[in-house]
Design a protein around this motif. Structure first.
Motif, PDB file in Angstrom:
ATOM      1  N   GLU A  79       0.813  -1.216   0.000  1.00  0.00           N
ATOM      2  CA  GLU A  79       0.000   0.000   0.000  1.00  0.00           C
ATOM      3  C   GLU A  79       0.848   1.269   0.000  1.00  0.00           C
ATOM      4  O   GLU A  79       0.332   2.369  -0.138  1.00  0.00           O
ATOM      5  N   LYS A  80       2.131   1.119   0.206  1.00  0.00           N
ATOM      6  CA  LYS A  80       3.092   2.232   0.253  1.00  0.00           C
ATOM      7  C   LYS A  80       2.716   3.250   1.325  1.00  0.00           C
ATOM      8  O   LYS A  80       2.662   4.447   1.084  1.00  0.00           O
ATOM      9  N   ARG A  81       2.527   2.720   2.509  1.00  0.00           N
ATOM     10  CA  ARG A  81       2.265   3.571   3.672  1.00  0.00           C
ATOM     11  C   ARG A  81       3.433   3.559   4.649  1.00  0.00           C
ATOM     12  O   ARG A  81       3.614   4.505   5.398  1.00  0.00           O
ATOM     13  N   ILE A  82       4.186   2.457   4.648  1.00  0.00           N
ATOM     14  CA  ILE A  82       5.290   2.303   5.595  1.00  0.00           C
ATOM     15  C   ILE A  82       6.609   2.330   4.829  1.00  0.00           C
ATOM     16  O   ILE A  82       6.850   1.519   3.943  1.00  0.00           O
ATOM     17  N   LEU A  83       7.430   3.271   5.197  1.00  0.00           N
ATOM     18  CA  LEU A  83       8.724   3.474   4.550  1.00  0.00           C
ATOM     19  C   LEU A  83       9.814   3.088   5.547  1.00  0.00           C
ATOM     20  O   LEU A  83       9.669   3.337   6.750  1.00  0.00           O
ATOM     21  N   ARG A  84      10.870   2.476   5.058  1.00  0.00           N
ATOM     22  CA  ARG A  84      11.991   2.107   5.928  1.00  0.00           C
ATOM     23  C   ARG A  84      13.235   2.852   5.475  1.00  0.00           C
ATOM     24  O   ARG A  84      13.560   2.860   4.293  1.00  0.00           O
ATOM     25  N   PHE A  85      13.912   3.469   6.439  1.00  0.00           N
ATOM     26  CA  PHE A  85      15.194   4.113   6.173  1.00  0.00           C
ATOM     27  C   PHE A  85      16.288   3.088   6.413  1.00  0.00           C
ATOM     28  O   PHE A  85      16.210   2.263   7.319  1.00  0.00           O
ATOM     29  N   GLY A  86      17.329   3.162   5.605  1.00  0.00           N
ATOM     30  CA  GLY A  86      18.480   2.291   5.779  1.00  0.00           C
ATOM     31  C   GLY A  86      19.727   2.935   5.216  1.00  0.00           C
ATOM     32  O   GLY A  86      19.672   3.989   4.584  1.00  0.00           O
ATOM     33  N   PHE A  87      20.856   2.282   5.438  1.00  0.00           N
ATOM     34  CA  PHE A  87      22.159   2.752   4.951  1.00  0.00           C
ATOM     35  C   PHE A  87      22.387   4.221   5.301  1.00  0.00           C
ATOM     36  O   PHE A  87      22.945   4.984   4.514  1.00  0.00           O
ATOM     37  N   ALA A 111       9.444  12.003   2.823  1.00  0.00           N
ATOM     38  CA  ALA A 111       8.596  10.820   2.999  1.00  0.00           C
ATOM     39  C   ALA A 111       7.132  11.212   3.141  1.00  0.00           C
ATOM     40  O   ALA A 111       6.249  10.586   2.553  1.00  0.00           O
ATOM     41  N   ALA A 112       6.877  12.254   3.908  1.00  0.00           N
ATOM     42  CA  ALA A 112       5.491  12.673   4.156  1.00  0.00           C
ATOM     43  C   ALA A 112       4.889  13.424   2.974  1.00  0.00           C
ATOM     44  O   ALA A 112       3.789  13.108   2.530  1.00  0.00           O
ATOM     45  N   LEU A 113       5.622  14.395   2.465  1.00  0.00           N
ATOM     46  CA  LEU A 113       5.059  15.294   1.456  1.00  0.00           C
ATOM     47  C   LEU A 113       5.100  14.733   0.041  1.00  0.00           C
ATOM     48  O   LEU A 113       4.173  14.930  -0.735  1.00  0.00           O
ATOM     49  N   ILE A 114       6.159  14.066  -0.316  1.00  0.00           N
ATOM     50  CA  ILE A 114       6.336  13.567  -1.686  1.00  0.00           C
ATOM     51  C   ILE A 114       5.862  12.115  -1.815  1.00  0.00           C
ATOM     52  O   ILE A 114       5.096  11.780  -2.709  1.00  0.00           O
ATOM     53  N   LEU A 115       6.327  11.259  -0.914  1.00  0.00           N
ATOM     54  CA  LEU A 115       5.994   9.841  -1.006  1.00  0.00           C
ATOM     55  C   LEU A 115       4.689   9.483  -0.305  1.00  0.00           C
ATOM     56  O   LEU A 115       4.175   8.381  -0.480  1.00  0.00           O
ATOM     57  N   LYS A 116       4.163  10.390   0.492  1.00  0.00           N
ATOM     58  CA  LYS A 116       2.881  10.214   1.189  1.00  0.00           C
ATOM     59  C   LYS A 116       2.888   9.026   2.148  1.00  0.00           C
ATOM     60  O   LYS A 116       1.861   8.372   2.371  1.00  0.00           O
ATOM     61  N   ALA A 117       4.046   8.748   2.733  1.00  0.00           N
ATOM     62  CA  ALA A 117       4.153   7.677   3.726  1.00  0.00           C
ATOM     63  C   ALA A 117       3.455   8.113   5.010  1.00  0.00           C
ATOM     64  O   ALA A 117       3.342   9.306   5.304  1.00  0.00           O
ATOM     65  N   GLU A 118       2.988   7.135   5.772  1.00  0.00           N
ATOM     66  CA  GLU A 118       2.327   7.407   7.043  1.00  0.00           C
ATOM     67  C   GLU A 118       3.220   7.104   8.234  1.00  0.00           C
ATOM     68  O   GLU A 118       3.018   7.641   9.324  1.00  0.00           O
ATOM     69  N   LYS A 119       4.198   6.219   8.006  1.00  0.00           N
ATOM     70  CA  LYS A 119       5.100   5.831   9.084  1.00  0.00           C
ATOM     71  C   LYS A 119       6.456   5.509   8.484  1.00  0.00           C
ATOM     72  O   LYS A 119       6.546   5.003   7.363  1.00  0.00           O
ATOM     73  N   GLU A 164      10.604   3.642  15.085  1.00  0.00           N
ATOM     74  CA  GLU A 164       9.655   4.148  14.112  1.00  0.00           C
ATOM     75  C   GLU A 164       9.243   5.567  14.454  1.00  0.00           C
ATOM     76  O   GLU A 164       9.416   6.031  15.588  1.00  0.00           O
ATOM     77  N   ARG A 165       8.690   6.199  13.447  1.00  0.00           N
ATOM     78  CA  ARG A 165       8.122   7.539  13.631  1.00  0.00           C
ATOM     79  C   ARG A 165       6.890   7.646  12.754  1.00  0.00           C
ATOM     80  O   ARG A 165       6.930   7.372  11.554  1.00  0.00           O
ATOM     81  N   THR A 166       5.800   8.048  13.350  1.00  0.00           N
ATOM     82  CA  THR A 166       4.570   8.283  12.612  1.00  0.00           C
ATOM     83  C   THR A 166       4.640   9.679  12.007  1.00  0.00           C
ATOM     84  O   THR A 166       5.093  10.628  12.640  1.00  0.00           O
ATOM     85  N   LEU A 167       4.177   9.792  10.757  1.00  0.00           N
ATOM     86  CA  LEU A 167       4.226  11.084  10.060  1.00  0.00           C
ATOM     87  C   LEU A 167       2.877  11.775  10.127  1.00  0.00           C
ATOM     88  O   LEU A 167       1.855  11.197  10.316  1.00  0.00           O
TER      89      LEU A 167
END
Length: 167
Positions: A79-87, A111-119, A164-167
């Protein structure tokens, strides 16, 4: 002023140069690369595997002096709601100056504005307190887990903390 842009292949040699020993290398990538040291060509080859993916976003932080940081963002759900940061990495000569926190702040905005992730989630090894405190300063919270995740690294078992961080 720090800014964030999509990663370019020419960034790879700079990023690879920041990794001064295998211990730091494994803290950065866990087991995602088979061998140490890596070159810029290794980073580019790894990212090329995902070049056409619509869920993988390598990013570079830069200021008036040049490239100063790097991280990847990848969706972990369909659903492209959860994004993971790495490296996540900052120029070894710029650590402790707030660049990591600022880069994460820019990445969270993206993540929030462009990719519309929620977390946004990430993992950090317990033996990397500088990174852990940077993530906390950027608003990430510890996620309690039923079963701790361990990686066998350099003859040791490293505990991975989930945040984690909720956006």
């Amino acid at each position: 002023m720090l800014r964030l842009r999509p990663y370019k292949n020419c960034d790879a040699d700079i990023i690879a140069s920041w990794i001064k020993n295998e211990y730091a290398f494994r803290q950065w990538c866990a087991d995602r690369y088979d061998r140490y040291p890596i070159s810029g060509a290794d980073i580019n080859a790894h990212y090329a595997e995902f070049a056409d993916a619509d869920w993988f976003y390598p990013m570079t932080a830069f200021d008036e002096t040049g490239v100063v940081g790097h991280l990847i963002m990848r969706f972990t759900d369909e659903e492209k709601r959860i994004l993971r940061f790495g490296f996540v990495i900052v120029d070894v000569n710029r650590r402790g100056e707030g660049y990591g926190r600022e880069m994460l702040s820019l990445a969270l905005q993206y993540a929030a504005l462009i990719l519309k992730a929620e977390k946004v989630t990430l993992g950090v090894f317990e033996n990397n307190p500088a990174a852990y405190h940077c993530y906390r300063a950027a608003g990430f919270q510890d996620v309690p887990t039923e079963q701790a995740e361990y990686y066998h690294v350099l003859g040791e078992n490293w505990k991975c903390l989930e945040m984690e961080r909720t956006l």
